[in-house]
Design a protein around this motif. Structure first.
Motif, mmCIF file in Angstrom:
data_model
loop_
_atom_site.group_PDB
_atom_site.id
_atom_site.type_symbol
_atom_site.label_atom_id
_atom_site.label_comp_id
_atom_site.label_asym_id
_atom_site.label_seq_id
_atom_site.Cartn_x
_atom_site.Cartn_y
_atom_site.Cartn_z
ATOM 1 N N LEU A 253 0.801 -1.238 -0.027
ATOM 2 C CA LEU A 253 -0.173 -0.002 0.128
ATOM 3 C C LEU A 253 0.944 1.231 0.014
ATOM 4 O O LEU A 253 0.647 2.146 -0.651
ATOM 5 N N GLU A 254 2.007 1.197 0.955
ATOM 6 C CA GLU A 254 2.805 2.508 1.020
ATOM 7 C C GLU A 254 3.426 2.786 -0.504
ATOM 8 O O GLU A 254 3.662 4.018 -0.858
ATOM 9 N N GLN A 255 4.175 1.679 -1.066
ATOM 10 C CA GLN A 255 4.462 1.758 -2.479
ATOM 11 C C GLN A 255 3.430 2.251 -3.639
ATOM 12 O O GLN A 255 3.997 3.043 -4.399
ATOM 13 N N ALA B 114 -1.363 2.973 -14.400
ATOM 14 C CA ALA B 114 -0.422 2.912 -15.517
ATOM 15 C C ALA B 114 0.704 2.073 -14.996
ATOM 16 O O ALA B 114 1.262 0.714 -15.732
ATOM 17 N N PHE B 115 1.516 2.239 -13.805
ATOM 18 C CA PHE B 115 2.521 1.454 -13.658
ATOM 19 C C PHE B 115 2.155 0.442 -12.781
ATOM 20 O O PHE B 115 3.218 -0.730 -12.836
ATOM 21 N N VAL B 116 1.241 0.146 -12.385
ATOM 22 C CA VAL B 116 0.811 -1.289 -11.733
ATOM 23 C C VAL B 116 0.593 -2.340 -13.095
ATOM 24 O O VAL B 116 1.062 -3.429 -12.842
ATOM 25 N N VAL C 209 -4.264 -14.542 -7.477
ATOM 26 C CA VAL C 209 -4.620 -13.689 -6.158
ATOM 27 C C VAL C 209 -3.775 -12.468 -5.864
ATOM 28 O O VAL C 209 -4.386 -11.157 -5.381
ATOM 29 N N GLY C 210 -2.540 -12.276 -6.528
ATOM 30 C CA GLY C 210 -1.933 -11.207 -6.608
ATOM 31 C C GLY C 210 -2.233 -10.127 -7.107
ATOM 32 O O GLY C 210 -2.378 -8.630 -6.576
ATOM 33 N N ILE C 211 -3.075 -10.150 -8.275
ATOM 34 C CA ILE C 211 -3.671 -9.321 -8.989
ATOM 35 C C ILE C 211 -4.911 -8.869 -8.179
ATOM 36 O O ILE C 211 -5.164 -7.575 -8.136
ATOM 37 N N ILE D 81 -3.678 -6.430 -5.492
ATOM 38 C CA ILE D 81 -3.444 -5.263 -5.976
ATOM 39 C C ILE D 81 -4.511 -4.319 -6.033
ATOM 40 O O ILE D 81 -4.446 -3.118 -5.555
ATOM 41 N N PHE D 82 -5.609 -4.906 -6.830
ATOM 42 C CA PHE D 82 -6.766 -3.901 -7.044
ATOM 43 C C PHE D 82 -7.471 -3.464 -5.727
ATOM 44 O O PHE D 82 -8.196 -2.468 -5.812
#
Length: 501
Positions: free
Chosen positions: A146-148, A172-174, A385-387, A390-391
């Protein structure tokens, strides 16, 4: 970070160039590697074949993000010379690594560990400890990610003068990060770390040089200005500040050393010799990175006096605008440097995401949901699950909770509770599983209650340290009152006999 009014279209061009380079690295990292997506070790640990250059820079990127510059400099600006502690706790992290990393590497290589909790499962053979450690590590990784994400949005928006809005910048960068990580796994992550590490090291030297030039050409004039205008920032800190300093040293030194993505880099080293050489070089980095970032904050006190609260968070961008105006050399150095900062933040985020997905795929799914799943299926579950994660975090990142520094502190309070089980378990055969479990539970509850009720410190001591102290006491006293957890396991005996207390 603040808007870089000098950048504009040039900033967009540089950011696009960095994004393309990262995608190319991801493509070539996965190309020709037939087993990279079929094997947990191949995807999450780069086949355990990272050489000294890649390992050094990926360790460097794990410990230092572009967010170190964006977040730490304003903290130095607000607190003054007492923020020298940032150099100390980065140094302590290396010392703690050296305490356990070589020994853990030998055991991990022999037992083919993939995630940090593989060691805990091997050591204690307890589902309770494994599940609790997974939760605490996922908590730490989620906060760090979250910080990043917050930092990516602020950095890109600031670098493009607001041309690219915060939300669009993050998205965009995600997508760039997800693409190259999907293609190349840890190998892609490590090679992007090499690129951004070199840019950051060159850029921070230029940033400090430009700042000193603008501030009068000498550091002595800067300290004289601070003494005359804000003497409190030069004064000996109060007793509670000193206590808080040492509390922070322990919290960060122990917590950061067991970051899941840091532990997995230990696993990924080509050899024990490579690992030790990388750490030997890392010992110099606190002075060359955190030390220089500290100077940026101190220089900023003279260049932009009177900034308070959220305004001080814009310090790095404000200074960059001034430095870029010196001449064309500094102009382009600043643009490339801030492109490197964005790349570094993305590179840190990809490391965290990779570790997050490995815990889900190997530990949650592979150990508890579908133990018979193939490694290819586990890798795919981790990616998906990572994706999703992220969202989910992006939804939170639209409204960032507090300053970057506050987010930074939050993740350690619970993560550090894994330390006694993780490191004490490497050296003390008598350490008992039940004592470890209840130590982690009580420590996490105390730390969580203090953190989430707003009492982050008690007389300067962080809630996480109070919880950790109780954790250690329960582990030690409980182990002496119980039988040793490793008493009859010949495989574990073989591992523990390397060093025995």
């Amino acid at each position: 970070m603040g808007e870089l009014t000098f950048a504009g279209i040039d900033g967009i061009i540089i950011l696009s160039a960095f994004a393309i380079i990262m995608l190319v690295i991801g493509y070539f990292s996965g190309r020709g590697e037939k087993n990279i997506h079929e094997s947990l070790t191949g995807y999450y640990l780069a086949g355990k074949n990272l050489g000294i250059i890649a390992l050094f820079f990926t360790l460097f990127a794990t410990q230092y993000s572009g967010n170190t510059i964006v977040g730490y400099a304003p903290t130095a600006y607000r607190t003054g010379f007492s923020w020298l502690q940032s150099i100390s706790f980065m140094t302590i992290i290396i010392g703690v690594y050296l305490l356990f990393a070589p020994r853990l590497y030998v055991i991990a290589k022999k037992r083919n560990f993939v995630t940090p909790t593989d060691w805990l499962e091997h050591r204690f053979n307890s589902k309770g400890i494994t599940l609790l450690a997974i939760f605490l590590m996922l908590w730490g990784l989620g906060n760090y990610l979250l910080e990043q994400l917050v930092a990516i949005g602020q950095a890109v928006s600031g670098m493009t003068g607001g041309t690219i809005p915060y939300q669009i910048a993050v998205l965009a960068f995600v997508f760039v990060m997800l693409a190259y990580e999907w293609m190349g796994g840890m190998k892609a992550v490590a090679f992007t770390d090499v690129m951004q590490g070199i840019v950051l090291l060159i850029g921070i030297f230029a940033f400090v040089a430009g700042g000193i030039y603008l501030a009068g050409g000498s550091f002595g004039s800067i300290t004289q200005f601070i003494a005359e205008t804000e003497p409190a920032k030069l004064a000996v800190p109060a007793a509670e500040v000193n206590i808080n300093w040492f509390s922070m040293l322990i919290l960060v030194g122990l917590g950061a050393s067991i970051y899941p993505h840091a532990v997995q880099r230990i696993y990924a080293a080509r050899s024990e010799k490579t690992l030790k050489k990388s750490f030997a070089r890392m010992a110099w980095m606190p002075l060359l990175t955190t030390g220089l970032v500290f100077l940026v904050g101190i220089i900023g006190i003279k260049l932009f006096p009177g900034l308070e609260g959220g305004d001080s968070e814009q310090l790095v961008g404000l200074m960059a605008n001034e430095i870029a105006s010196i001449n064309s050399f500094f102009y382009w150095i600043m643009i490339i440097f801030f492109g490197g900062i964005v790349a570094a933040i993305v590179s840190t985020a990809d490391s965290v995401l990779l570790s997050f997905s490995s815990l889900i795929s190997n530990d949650v799914y592979g150990k508890f949901i579908n133990p018979k799943a193939s490694e290819h299926r586990k890798v795919m579950v981790g990616k998906i699950v990572g994706i999703i994660a992220i969202f989910g975090l992006l939804w939170i990142a639209w409204n960032p909770p507090g300053t970057l520094y506050e987010i930074f502190v939050l993740k350690f309070e619970l993560l550090v509770q894994v330390f006694p089980a993780f490191v004490l378990g490497l050296y003390w055969k008598r350490l008992n599983g039940k004592a470890v479990f209840w130590g982690m539970v009580i420590g996490a509850i105390v730390a969580g209650v203090l953190t989430f009720t707003g009492n982050k410190t008690v007389y300067g001591i962080h809630g996480g340290i109070i919880g950790l102290s109780l954790n250690f006491i329960i582990c030690i006293v409980g182990s002496y009152l119980s039988s040793a957890s490793a008493k009859k396991d010949p495989v574990l005996e073989e591992d523990m006999n390397v060093v025995n207390l």
